[in-house]
Design a protein around this motif. Sequence first.
Motif, PDB file in Angstrom:
ATOM      1  N   LYS A  91       0.832  -1.204   0.000  1.00 27.84           N
ATOM      2  CA  LYS A  91       0.000   0.000   0.000  1.00 27.84           C
ATOM      3  C   LYS A  91       0.866   1.254   0.000  1.00 27.84           C
ATOM      4  N   THR A  92       0.420   2.263  -0.749  1.00 25.87           N
ATOM      5  CA  THR A  92       1.200   3.487  -0.907  1.00 25.87           C
ATOM      6  C   THR A  92       0.858   4.530   0.146  1.00 25.87           C
ATOM      7  N   PHE A  93      -0.413   4.594   0.541  1.00 28.66           N
ATOM      8  CA  PHE A  93      -0.876   5.663   1.423  1.00 28.66           C
ATOM      9  C   PHE A  93      -1.252   5.111   2.801  1.00 28.66           C
ATOM     10  N   VAL A  94      -0.930   5.874   3.827  1.00 27.45           N
ATOM     11  CA  VAL A  94      -1.216   5.452   5.198  1.00 27.45           C
ATOM     12  C   VAL A  94      -1.939   6.583   5.923  1.00 27.45           C
ATOM     13  N   ARG A  95      -3.166   6.317   6.339  1.00 24.16           N
ATOM     14  CA  ARG A  95      -3.885   7.297   7.162  1.00 24.16           C
ATOM     15  C   ARG A  95      -3.582   7.019   8.634  1.00 24.16           C
ATOM     16  N   VAL A  96      -3.035   7.995   9.298  1.00 19.60           N
ATOM     17  CA  VAL A  96      -2.745   7.876  10.717  1.00 19.60           C
ATOM     18  C   VAL A  96      -3.958   8.401  11.486  1.00 19.60           C
ATOM     19  N   HIS A  97      -4.625   7.493  12.187  1.00 19.39           N
ATOM     20  CA  HIS A  97      -5.783   7.821  13.029  1.00 19.39           C
ATOM     21  C   HIS A  97      -7.079   8.002  12.235  1.00 19.39           C
ATOM     22  N   ASP A  98      -7.723   6.918  11.894  1.00 22.16           N
ATOM     23  CA  ASP A  98      -9.132   7.046  11.520  1.00 22.16           C
ATOM     24  C   ASP A  98      -9.942   7.213  12.801  1.00 22.16           C
ATOM     25  N   SER A  99      -9.286   7.002  13.936  1.00 18.80           N
ATOM     26  CA  SER A  99      -9.824   7.345  15.258  1.00 18.80           C
ATOM     27  C   SER A  99      -8.637   7.627  16.167  1.00 18.80           C
ATOM     28  N   GLY A 100      -8.853   8.572  17.106  1.00 16.67           N
ATOM     29  CA  GLY A 100      -7.762   8.971  17.987  1.00 16.67           C
ATOM     30  C   GLY A 100      -6.991  10.155  17.429  1.00 16.67           C
ATOM     31  N   ASP A 101      -5.953  10.589  18.155  1.00 15.79           N
ATOM     32  CA  ASP A 101      -5.178  11.754  17.747  1.00 15.79           C
ATOM     33  C   ASP A 101      -3.778  11.646  18.354  1.00 15.79           C
ATOM     34  N   PHE A 102      -2.936  12.618  18.027  1.00 15.99           N
ATOM     35  CA  PHE A 102      -1.585  12.668  18.586  1.00 15.99           C
ATOM     36  C   PHE A 102      -1.687  13.166  20.028  1.00 15.99           C
ATOM     37  N   PHE A 103      -1.437  12.285  20.969  1.00 13.99           N
ATOM     38  CA  PHE A 103      -1.640  12.631  22.372  1.00 13.99           C
ATOM     39  C   PHE A 103      -0.391  13.180  23.051  1.00 13.99           C
ATOM     40  N   SER A 104       0.740  13.212  22.346  1.00  8.95           N
ATOM     41  CA  SER A 104       1.959  13.791  22.911  1.00  8.95           C
ATOM     42  C   SER A 104       2.918  14.151  21.779  1.00  8.95           C
ATOM     43  N   GLN A 105       3.869  15.028  22.089  1.00 15.72           N
ATOM     44  CA  GLN A 105       4.877  15.387  21.091  1.00 15.72           C
ATOM     45  C   GLN A 105       5.744  14.175  20.743  1.00 15.72           C
ATOM     46  N   GLU A 106       6.051  13.372  21.746  1.00 18.50           N
ATOM     47  CA  GLU A 106       6.870  12.180  21.521  1.00 18.50           C
ATOM     48  C   GLU A 106       6.197  11.233  20.540  1.00 18.50           C
ATOM     49  N   TYR A 107       4.888  11.095  20.682  1.00 17.62           N
ATOM     50  CA  TYR A 107       4.136  10.204  19.793  1.00 17.62           C
ATOM     51  C   TYR A 107       4.093  10.767  18.374  1.00 17.62           C
ATOM     52  N   LEU A 108       3.824  12.056  18.227  1.00  8.86           N
ATOM     53  CA  LEU A 108       3.846  12.683  16.912  1.00  8.86           C
ATOM     54  C   LEU A 108       5.216  12.531  16.259  1.00  8.86           C
ATOM     55  N   ASP A 109       6.275  12.794  17.010  1.00 11.92           N
ATOM     56  CA  ASP A 109       7.627  12.688  16.460  1.00 11.92           C
ATOM     57  C   ASP A 109       7.947  11.266  16.023  1.00 11.92           C
ATOM     58  N   ALA A 110       7.381  10.282  16.721  1.00 10.55           N
ATOM     59  CA  ALA A 110       7.592   8.885  16.327  1.00 10.55           C
ATOM     60  C   ALA A 110       7.016   8.631  14.933  1.00 10.55           C
ATOM     61  N   TRP A 111       5.824   9.188  14.673  1.00  8.80           N
ATOM     62  CA  TRP A 111       5.243   9.027  13.337  1.00  8.80           C
ATOM     63  C   TRP A 111       6.082   9.748  12.281  1.00  8.80           C
ATOM     64  N   TYR A 112       6.628  10.899  12.636  1.00  8.99           N
ATOM     65  CA  TYR A 112       7.484  11.593  11.680  1.00  8.99           C
ATOM     66  C   TYR A 112       8.742  10.788  11.391  1.00  8.99           C
ATOM     67  N   GLU A 113       9.267  10.108  12.401  1.00  4.83           N
ATOM     68  CA  GLU A 113      10.425   9.242  12.174  1.00  4.83           C
ATOM     69  C   GLU A 113      10.048   8.069  11.285  1.00  4.83           C
ATOM     70  N   VAL A 114       8.884   7.488  11.526  1.00  6.78           N
ATOM     71  CA  VAL A 114       8.384   6.424  10.655  1.00  6.78           C
ATOM     72  C   VAL A 114       8.356   6.897   9.210  1.00  6.78           C
ATOM     73  N   THR A 115       7.811   8.085   9.010  1.00 12.22           N
ATOM     74  CA  THR A 115       7.619   8.634   7.667  1.00 12.22           C
ATOM     75  C   THR A 115       8.949   8.864   6.955  1.00 12.22           C
ATOM     76  N   ARG A 116       9.925   9.402   7.673  1.00 15.97           N
ATOM     77  CA  ARG A 116      11.237   9.628   7.062  1.00 15.97           C
ATOM     78  C   ARG A 116      11.888   8.322   6.616  1.00 15.97           C
ATOM     79  N   GLY A 117      11.584   7.241   7.324  1.00 16.00           N
ATOM     80  CA  GLY A 117      12.164   5.949   6.975  1.00 16.00           C
ATOM     81  C   GLY A 117      11.459   5.243   5.838  1.00 16.00           C
TER      82      GLY A 117
END
Length: 211
Positions: A91-117
Amino acid sequence: MKKHLRWSSQNAKMKGIRGLSFGIPAFRSRDGFTTCPQAGKCAAICYARQGKYVIMPTVVEAREFNLNFLRTHTMDEFVAAVHADLRHLTKTFVRVHDSGDFFSQEYLDAWYEVTRGLPKKVFYAYTKSFHLDLWSRRPENFRIVQSEGGILDASIRRDRPYARIFEDHEARDSARFEDGAHSDIPALEGKLHIGLVYHGRYGATPAQRAA
């Protein structure tokens, strides 16, 4: 291949998109952990707190599983788990959170690290977590759509993509917002004004509509 986390390809708005979605419980988990810290009037009528999100055990358990993984592992372990899962999925596209949200900066940054990789994949998310640093470390292949309806609406960057909920498509068309109700393509394309039409079974009260 056994996956580390729970993913879905059943989101109706992803039809025609080669994508997956990742979710955690909307607003609060079963044990009271707050997953949407900046939710406002949206919490009372949240679509992800209705329908299949609460009556289908597999859907409920998948989101609780993902949150439990996050709470019992380090963010480095979470990043490694997501990479391990997604590198084997076409799959090419990934939707982060069809439910829920970024509950901390650490969690958001983890997704950004995922994305860079995973530079060949495109990630996107709707969020009300405007108290976080959404922009300075955001990879180019991660689309952020700010979502109205939370307690920090005054902090929305109107020069960047944001979404508003309308009562019907006529109101959305009149306001000249792109149709984001039927497809996530406007979010992926980085459209500035994205209109969502409420379609849950719990109607907004007059006070909520005026808030």
